[in-house]
Motif scaffolding. Sequence first.
Motif, PDB file in Angstrom:
ATOM      1  N   LEU A  11      -3.117  -6.165   0.298  1.00 26.81           N
ATOM      2  CA  LEU A  11      -2.921  -6.538  -1.097  1.00 26.81           C
ATOM      3  C   LEU A  11      -2.842  -8.048  -1.168  1.00 26.81           C
ATOM      4  CD1 LEU A  11      -0.135  -4.126  -2.481  1.00 26.81           C
ATOM      5  CD2 LEU A  11      -2.529  -4.207  -3.219  1.00 26.81           C
ATOM      6  N   ARG A  12      -3.202  -8.594  -2.314  1.00 32.26           N
ATOM      7  CA  ARG A  12      -3.011 -10.021  -2.542  1.00 32.26           C
ATOM      8  C   ARG A  12      -2.200 -10.201  -3.809  1.00 32.26           C
ATOM      9  NH1 ARG A  12      -7.030 -15.176  -3.614  1.00 32.26           N
ATOM     10  NH2 ARG A  12      -7.207 -14.219  -5.682  1.00 32.26           N
ATOM     11  N   LEU A  13      -1.061 -10.869  -3.661  1.00 29.35           N
ATOM     12  CA  LEU A  13      -0.229 -11.212  -4.798  1.00 29.35           C
ATOM     13  C   LEU A  13      -0.598 -12.605  -5.296  1.00 29.35           C
ATOM     14  CD1 LEU A  13       3.284 -10.027  -3.545  1.00 29.35           C
ATOM     15  CD2 LEU A  13       1.488  -8.700  -4.691  1.00 29.35           C
TER      16      LEU A  13
ATOM     17  N   MET B  28      -1.574 -10.160   1.982  1.00 26.10           N
ATOM     18  CA  MET B  28      -0.803  -9.255   2.839  1.00 26.10           C
ATOM     19  C   MET B  28      -1.758  -8.266   3.494  1.00 26.10           C
ATOM     20  SD  MET B  28       2.518  -8.573   0.418  1.00 26.10           S
ATOM     21  CE  MET B  28       1.576  -7.672  -0.816  1.00 26.10           C
ATOM     22  N   ASN B  29      -1.877  -8.357   4.809  1.00 22.59           N
ATOM     23  CA  ASN B  29      -2.732  -7.465   5.582  1.00 22.59           C
ATOM     24  C   ASN B  29      -1.886  -6.598   6.514  1.00 22.59           C
ATOM     25  OD1 ASN B  29      -5.007  -8.750   4.428  1.00 22.59           O
ATOM     26  ND2 ASN B  29      -5.058 -10.269   6.073  1.00 22.59           N
ATOM     27  N   SER B  30      -2.489  -5.547   7.017  1.00 23.83           N
ATOM     28  CA  SER B  30      -1.798  -4.645   7.959  1.00 23.83           C
ATOM     29  C   SER B  30      -0.424  -4.244   7.433  1.00 23.83           C
ATOM     30  CB  SER B  30      -1.672  -5.322   9.333  1.00 23.83           C
ATOM     31  OG  SER B  30      -2.928  -5.671   9.844  1.00 23.83           O
ATOM     32  N   LEU B  31      -0.394  -3.842   6.187  1.00 26.82           N
ATOM     33  CA  LEU B  31       0.887  -3.519   5.545  1.00 26.82           C
ATOM     34  C   LEU B  31       1.552  -2.323   6.200  1.00 26.82           C
ATOM     35  CD1 LEU B  31      -0.183  -4.255   1.906  1.00 26.82           C
ATOM     36  CD2 LEU B  31       1.869  -5.188   2.997  1.00 26.82           C
ATOM     37  N   LYS B  32       2.881  -2.380   6.229  1.00 31.59           N
ATOM     38  CA  LYS B  32       3.701  -1.330   6.828  1.00 31.59           C
ATOM     39  C   LYS B  32       4.637  -0.750   5.769  1.00 31.59           C
ATOM     40  CE  LYS B  32       3.924  -3.990  11.152  1.00 31.59           C
ATOM     41  NZ  LYS B  32       4.849  -4.623  12.127  1.00 31.59           N
ATOM     42  N   PRO B  33       5.100   0.481   5.946  1.00 30.59           N
ATOM     43  CA  PRO B  33       6.052   1.037   4.973  1.00 30.59           C
ATOM     44  C   PRO B  33       7.284   0.159   4.777  1.00 30.59           C
ATOM     45  CG  PRO B  33       5.195   2.773   6.370  1.00 30.59           C
ATOM     46  CD  PRO B  33       4.673   1.484   6.937  1.00 30.59           C
TER      47      PRO B  33
END
Length: 121
Positions: A18-20, A83-88
Motif C-alpha cells: 500500500l502507499r499512503l 509499504m511493501n511486504s505487509l504483515k498482520p
Amino acid sequence: QVQLVESGGGLVQAGGSLRLSCAASGRTASGYAMGWFRQAPGKDREFVADISGSGRTTRHADSVKGRFTVSRDNAKNTVYLQMNSLKPEDTAVYYCVAGVTWPLLMENVYWGQGTQVTVSS
C-alpha cells in the motif's frame, strides 16, 4: 497552523503493498519535517518513519526497515509512505505528522486524522 490530510489506507493481504499519502496545507507547511506514526488496537502510538524538510534525511523504525520507505514531494507539500511486504502486525491507524524540526518528536507535531491499514493473514 498546519492541516494534514491522509489517504491510501485500506485492506490488503499479507505480503501485499500500500502507499499512503499525506498532503499538508497552511501558511507554514512548506519545509516542515513530515512523517508517520501508527497505533494498533490496545497499543501505544509508535513512530514509523520521518523525513526532513529537504527530503535528504530519513529515519525508519526497526520494525519496518527494508519494507517501508518514506519520501516527499515538496512541490506538492506531500509525504508518502510506501509499504511493501505487509504483515498482520502492521495493522493500525496510521497518522501523518508534521513539525518544524527533524527528527520529529511526538509531543511537538501536528497530526492528521489518521487512516486505517488492515493486513489480513
